[in-house]
Design a protein around this motif. Structure first.
Motif, PDB file in Angstrom:
ATOM      1  N   PRO A 103       0.824  -1.209   0.000  1.00 59.78           N
ATOM      2  CA  PRO A 103       0.000   0.000   0.000  1.00 59.78           C
ATOM      3  C   PRO A 103       0.860   1.261   0.000  1.00 59.78           C
ATOM      4  CG  PRO A 103      -0.295  -1.275   2.051  1.00 59.78           C
ATOM      5  CD  PRO A 103       0.585  -2.072   1.163  1.00 59.78           C
ATOM      6  N   ARG A 105       1.082   4.774   1.535  1.00 59.35           N
ATOM      7  CA  ARG A 105       0.453   5.263   2.761  1.00 59.35           C
ATOM      8  C   ARG A 105       0.491   6.777   2.886  1.00 59.35           C
ATOM      9  NH1 ARG A 105      -0.599   1.014   5.971  1.00 59.35           N
ATOM     10  NH2 ARG A 105       0.500  -0.940   5.576  1.00 59.35           N
ATOM     11  N   SER A 106      -0.277   7.258   3.819  1.00 58.91           N
ATOM     12  CA  SER A 106      -0.360   8.690   4.084  1.00 58.91           C
ATOM     13  C   SER A 106       1.033   9.307   4.190  1.00 58.91           C
ATOM     14  CB  SER A 106      -1.127   8.910   5.384  1.00 58.91           C
ATOM     15  OG  SER A 106      -1.120  10.281   5.710  1.00 58.91           O
ATOM     16  N   GLY A 107       1.251  10.429   3.509  1.00 59.77           N
ATOM     17  CA  GLY A 107       2.531  11.122   3.599  1.00 59.77           C
ATOM     18  C   GLY A 107       3.540  10.643   2.577  1.00 59.77           C
ATOM     19  N   GLN A 108       3.244   9.538   1.901  1.00 70.23           N
ATOM     20  CA  GLN A 108       4.190   9.040   0.904  1.00 70.23           C
ATOM     21  C   GLN A 108       3.850   9.632  -0.455  1.00 70.23           C
ATOM     22  OE1 GLN A 108       3.847   4.758   1.413  1.00 70.23           O
ATOM     23  NE2 GLN A 108       5.410   4.781   3.005  1.00 70.23           N
ATOM     24  N   ASP A 121      -3.605  -0.668  -1.918  1.00 69.17           N
ATOM     25  CA  ASP A 121      -4.376   0.573  -1.838  1.00 69.17           C
ATOM     26  C   ASP A 121      -3.473   1.796  -1.906  1.00 69.17           C
ATOM     27  OD1 ASP A 121      -6.502  -1.090  -1.400  1.00 69.17           O
ATOM     28  OD2 ASP A 121      -6.661  -0.690   0.751  1.00 69.17           O
ATOM     29  N   ASN A 123      -3.711   5.102   0.027  1.00 70.34           N
ATOM     30  CA  ASN A 123      -4.494   5.584   1.167  1.00 70.34           C
ATOM     31  C   ASN A 123      -4.660   7.104   1.171  1.00 70.34           C
ATOM     32  OD1 ASN A 123      -4.873   3.023   2.080  1.00 70.34           O
ATOM     33  ND2 ASN A 123      -3.400   3.122   3.752  1.00 70.34           N
ATOM     34  N   PRO A 124      -5.613   7.600   1.943  1.00 67.18           N
ATOM     35  CA  PRO A 124      -5.781   9.042   2.053  1.00 67.18           C
ATOM     36  C   PRO A 124      -4.464   9.688   2.487  1.00 67.18           C
ATOM     37  CG  PRO A 124      -7.529   7.910   3.240  1.00 67.18           C
ATOM     38  CD  PRO A 124      -6.565   6.855   2.775  1.00 67.18           C
ATOM     39  N   ARG A 141      -7.749   6.084  -2.549  1.00 63.12           N
ATOM     40  CA  ARG A 141      -8.384   7.061  -1.662  1.00 63.12           C
ATOM     41  C   ARG A 141      -7.530   8.314  -1.526  1.00 63.12           C
ATOM     42  NH1 ARG A 141      -9.573   2.244   1.443  1.00 63.12           N
ATOM     43  NH2 ARG A 141     -11.755   1.723   1.132  1.00 63.12           N
TER      44      ARG A 141
ATOM     45  N   ARG B 150      -5.350   8.066  10.220  1.00 63.84           N
ATOM     46  CA  ARG B 150      -4.510   8.717   9.213  1.00 63.84           C
ATOM     47  C   ARG B 150      -3.051   8.795   9.699  1.00 63.84           C
ATOM     48  NH1 ARG B 150      -5.438  12.548   4.911  1.00 63.84           N
ATOM     49  NH2 ARG B 150      -7.558  11.796   4.997  1.00 63.84           N
ATOM     50  N   ASP B 153      -1.385   5.434   9.709  1.00 64.22           N
ATOM     51  CA  ASP B 153      -0.992   5.039   8.354  1.00 64.22           C
ATOM     52  C   ASP B 153       0.376   5.643   8.006  1.00 64.22           C
ATOM     53  OD1 ASP B 153      -1.541   3.702   5.916  1.00 64.22           O
ATOM     54  OD2 ASP B 153      -2.098   5.608   4.994  1.00 64.22           O
ATOM     55  N   ARG B 154       0.527   6.902   8.360  1.00 63.05           N
ATOM     56  CA  ARG B 154       1.794   7.606   8.112  1.00 63.05           C
ATOM     57  C   ARG B 154       2.939   6.906   8.844  1.00 63.05           C
ATOM     58  NH1 ARG B 154       5.327  10.428   6.264  1.00 63.05           N
ATOM     59  NH2 ARG B 154       5.863  12.589   6.698  1.00 63.05           N
ATOM     60  N   ILE B 156       3.041   3.821   9.951  1.00 66.21           N
ATOM     61  CA  ILE B 156       3.297   2.476   9.420  1.00 66.21           C
ATOM     62  C   ILE B 156       4.198   2.580   8.188  1.00 66.21           C
ATOM     63  CG2 ILE B 156       2.249   0.423   8.366  1.00 66.21           C
ATOM     64  CD1 ILE B 156      -0.271   1.091  10.122  1.00 66.21           C
ATOM     65  N   GLY B 157       3.942   3.584   7.354  1.00 66.94           N
ATOM     66  CA  GLY B 157       4.802   3.810   6.187  1.00 66.94           C
ATOM     67  C   GLY B 157       6.248   4.027   6.602  1.00 66.94           C
ATOM     68  N   LEU B 158       6.445   4.811   7.657  1.00 70.47           N
ATOM     69  CA  LEU B 158       7.810   5.082   8.131  1.00 70.47           C
ATOM     70  C   LEU B 158       8.439   3.831   8.738  1.00 70.47           C
ATOM     71  CD1 LEU B 158       7.146   8.567   9.796  1.00 70.47           C
ATOM     72  CD2 LEU B 158       8.277   8.135   7.614  1.00 70.47           C
ATOM     73  N   ASP B 192      -8.766  -2.870   7.245  1.00 73.56           N
ATOM     74  CA  ASP B 192      -8.690  -2.874   5.774  1.00 73.56           C
ATOM     75  C   ASP B 192      -7.778  -1.765   5.284  1.00 73.56           C
ATOM     76  OD1 ASP B 192     -10.283  -4.992   5.460  1.00 73.56           O
ATOM     77  OD2 ASP B 192     -12.023  -3.920   4.643  1.00 73.56           O
ATOM     78  N   LEU B 193      -7.967  -0.591   5.830  1.00 73.18           N
ATOM     79  CA  LEU B 193      -7.189   0.558   5.358  1.00 73.18           C
ATOM     80  C   LEU B 193      -5.719   0.417   5.725  1.00 73.18           C
ATOM     81  CD1 LEU B 193      -7.966   3.747   4.303  1.00 73.18           C
ATOM     82  CD2 LEU B 193      -6.596   4.066   6.340  1.00 73.18           C
ATOM     83  N   LEU B 194      -5.445   0.038   6.961  1.00 70.88           N
ATOM     84  CA  LEU B 194      -4.056   0.008   7.418  1.00 70.88           C
ATOM     85  C   LEU B 194      -3.317  -1.241   6.936  1.00 70.88           C
ATOM     86  CD1 LEU B 194      -4.441   1.465  11.017  1.00 70.88           C
ATOM     87  CD2 LEU B 194      -3.710   2.630   8.932  1.00 70.88           C
ATOM     88  N   ALA B 195      -4.082  -2.276   6.593  1.00 63.70           N
ATOM     89  CA  ALA B 195      -3.505  -3.496   6.029  1.00 63.70           C
ATOM     90  C   ALA B 195      -2.355  -4.062   6.867  1.00 63.70           C
ATOM     91  CB  ALA B 195      -3.047  -3.247   4.581  1.00 63.70           C
TER      92      ALA B 195
END
Ligand SMILES: Nc1ncnc2c1ncn2[C@@H]1O[C@H](COP(=O)(O)OP(=O)(O)OP(=O)(O)O)[C@@H](O)[C@H]1O
Ligand SMILES: [Mg+2]
Lengths: 208, 265
Positions: A103, A105-108, A121, A123-124, A141, B150, B153-154, B156-158, B192-195
């Motif tokens: 996915p 993700r936010s901020g990417q 996905d 994401n927002p 999104r 939100r 999610d940020r 998790i990306g990091l 679902d969103l955060l997967a």
């Protein structure tokens, strides 16, 4: 021939900005300011090469261009160049595809000078910028820009089309806030028709 | 050698410190050797939640700056002898420690404890980078709210960018009555969103606030739902397959029926 006043193209070196030599200089500057402002984040920390086509800029004009760039945090002008005669810059027709297998993700933020395919996905708060098409095998999104650099035939496809923003060749979808909803099922495609973005189920688009 | 797990969230106030204290007590009650590290430098909290503030002599920055050893800085828990806390400094700034130093410290503590739980500060700046530096795994805490999800999610990306191995999710402060009325994000939508894998769900429970004020982790209290939730999560961390409690229709006839037949949700 170029029809736009400025054209952006990503290369290994950084971002090339072509200033159309057939357009009046003030208009070029105007358009440059406009394009930079509309993708402020994208240029953060970018290395930039300015190509002036066949035009030779006066010292004053050079100063104008660099003062425009200076307004953007971290933008680094590494070179100012002129095209060789009869070699107008062209958008590359042969594009590569970048495949992302997780996915976004936010901020990417993700930029690719070709197509972007996301297996997952978007994401927002996430942003995809592709000079070619954007294909999301999941829910879109976040934000997607296809045809970045001017390709008007580019499109965005998503399994679940619920973007916070979508643009093609710099044209932003004008949608009421509640137009995209998670309730719709099935893949949809966004593309330009008569200068406006139309979003419709992929099925219909194929049978037309 | 043990495992280091960072408890993080991005957004502030969602329950990182509460989770660290309760999983620490929960794991220690199951016989694990647990070291809690308060990595929230400048905003020392974890010792309060554990009721250990009066025993704090040295802190993390003292250890890093060589004024004492990490072993001497550890504070032993009052209730569980295999649970210790490395407190953070109250009046120091976050830059007193570097990621490299944290990594080394956690590595050393891991040699002697089964679990090192790192309580991360809010945000994604220096303090966050320090807290995740030595972690093998991460637990991301969210509240069922759009802004919290939100930020998660940020984060998790990091964490993924840092190649932190297992990242799992705890949804904290779920209000079953609001979910029933459709006024809260559903667990399914969040997952679902955060997967990432769902590790547990902790309900809103004012007992948690009372317990934190008293300095007694609620996971040691057998009579509360929130305590039960944290105990379940502790067991899942040990690899046990514990079904999720059905908070959604907590006291409906159906859920009781489902529980009777041992069907989780
Ligand atoms: N499930 C819950 N039910 C009720 N109150 C809760 C719950 N979880 C946490 N709280 C309360 O919320 C407040 C914030 O919790 P906590 O300090 O653990 O958050 P944090 O994420 O560590 O905050 P910070 O970002 O400031 O470090 C505390 O007062 C705590 O008691
Ligand atoms: Mg805290």
């Amino acid at each position: 021939m170029l029809e736009e006043a400025v054209l952006f193209k990503g290369t290994r070196e950084g971002i090339h900005i072509y200033l159309n030599d057939e357009v009046e200089f003030p208009q070029v500057v105007n358009s440059l300011e406009h394009r930079l402002a509309s993708s402020r984040n994208f240029f953060k920390g970018a290395r930039v090469v300015i190509n002036t086509g066949q035009r030779t800029l006066s010292a004053e004009q050079v100063a104008t261009v660099s003062s425009v760039l200076k307004e953007y945090e971290g933008v680094q002008l590494i070179r100012l160049e002129q095209s060789k005669p009869q070699a107008p810059p062209a958008i590359p027709r042969e594009m590569t595809a970048l495949i992302v297998e997780k996915p976004v993700r936010s901020g990417q933020q993700l930029y690719h000078p070709g197509h972007v395919i996301v297996i997952g996905d978007v994401n927002p708060g996430a942003e995809i910028v592709a000079e070619g098409n954007v294909i999301v095998m999941g829910a879109l999104r976040g934000i997607a820009h296809a045809g970045y650099g001017g390709d008007k035939s580019a499109f965005v496809v998503a399994n679940l089309m619920s973007p916070s923003q979508v643009s093609i060749a710099g044209i932003l979808a004008r949608q009421p806030d509640d137009e995209f909803s998670d309730a719709k099922m099935g893949p949809e495609i966004a593309r330009l028709r008569n200068g406006q973005i139309v979003i419709e189920p992929c099925q219909r688009a194929i049978y037309e | 050698m043990g495992k280091a797990i960072v408890i993080t969230s991005g957004k502030g106030g969602v329950g990182k410190t509460t989770t660290t204290a309760n999983l620490g007590a929960g794991l220690a009650a199951l016989g694990q050797r647990v070291a809690l590290v308060d990595a929230d430098i400048g905003l020392r909290n974890l010792d309060l939640f554990m009721g250990l503030e009066n025993r704090v002599v040295y802190h993390l920055v003292d250890v890093v700056e060589g004024r004492t050893t990490w072993k001497k800085a550890l504070v032993r828990d009052k209730r569980l002898e295999n649970l210790v806390l490395l407190p953070s400094a109250q009046a120091r700034d976050k830059d007193a420690v570097s990621p490299r130093q944290m990594q080394q410290l956690v590595q050393e503590i891991k040699q002697e404890y089964d679990f090192v739980l790192l309580d991360c500060p809010a945000g994604i700046e220096g303090g966050f980078k320090n807290a995740i530096a030595g972690a093998d795994q991460a637990i991301v805490v969210v509240n069922p709210e759009v802004s919290s999800v939100r930020d998660a999610d940020r984060v998790i990306g990091l964490l993924e960018a840092e190649e932190i191995g297992g990242i799992s999710l705890i949804v904290n402060r779920l209000k079953p009555s609001m979910v029933k009325r459709g006024e809260m994000l559903a667990i399914k939508d969040i997952v679902d969103l955060l997967a990432i894998d769902l590790l547990g769900i902790v309900p809103e429970d004012e007992g948690i606030i009372i317990a934190s004020n008293r300095g007694e982790p609620i996971s040691l209290d057998q009579n509360t739902k929130a305590g039960q939730a944290f105990r379940n999560i502790s067991r899942r961390l040990l690899g046990d397959d514990i079904p999720f409690i059905d908070w959604q229709d907590d006291d409906s006839f159906f859920s009781r029926l489902k529980k009777l037949f041992g069907v989780g949700s």
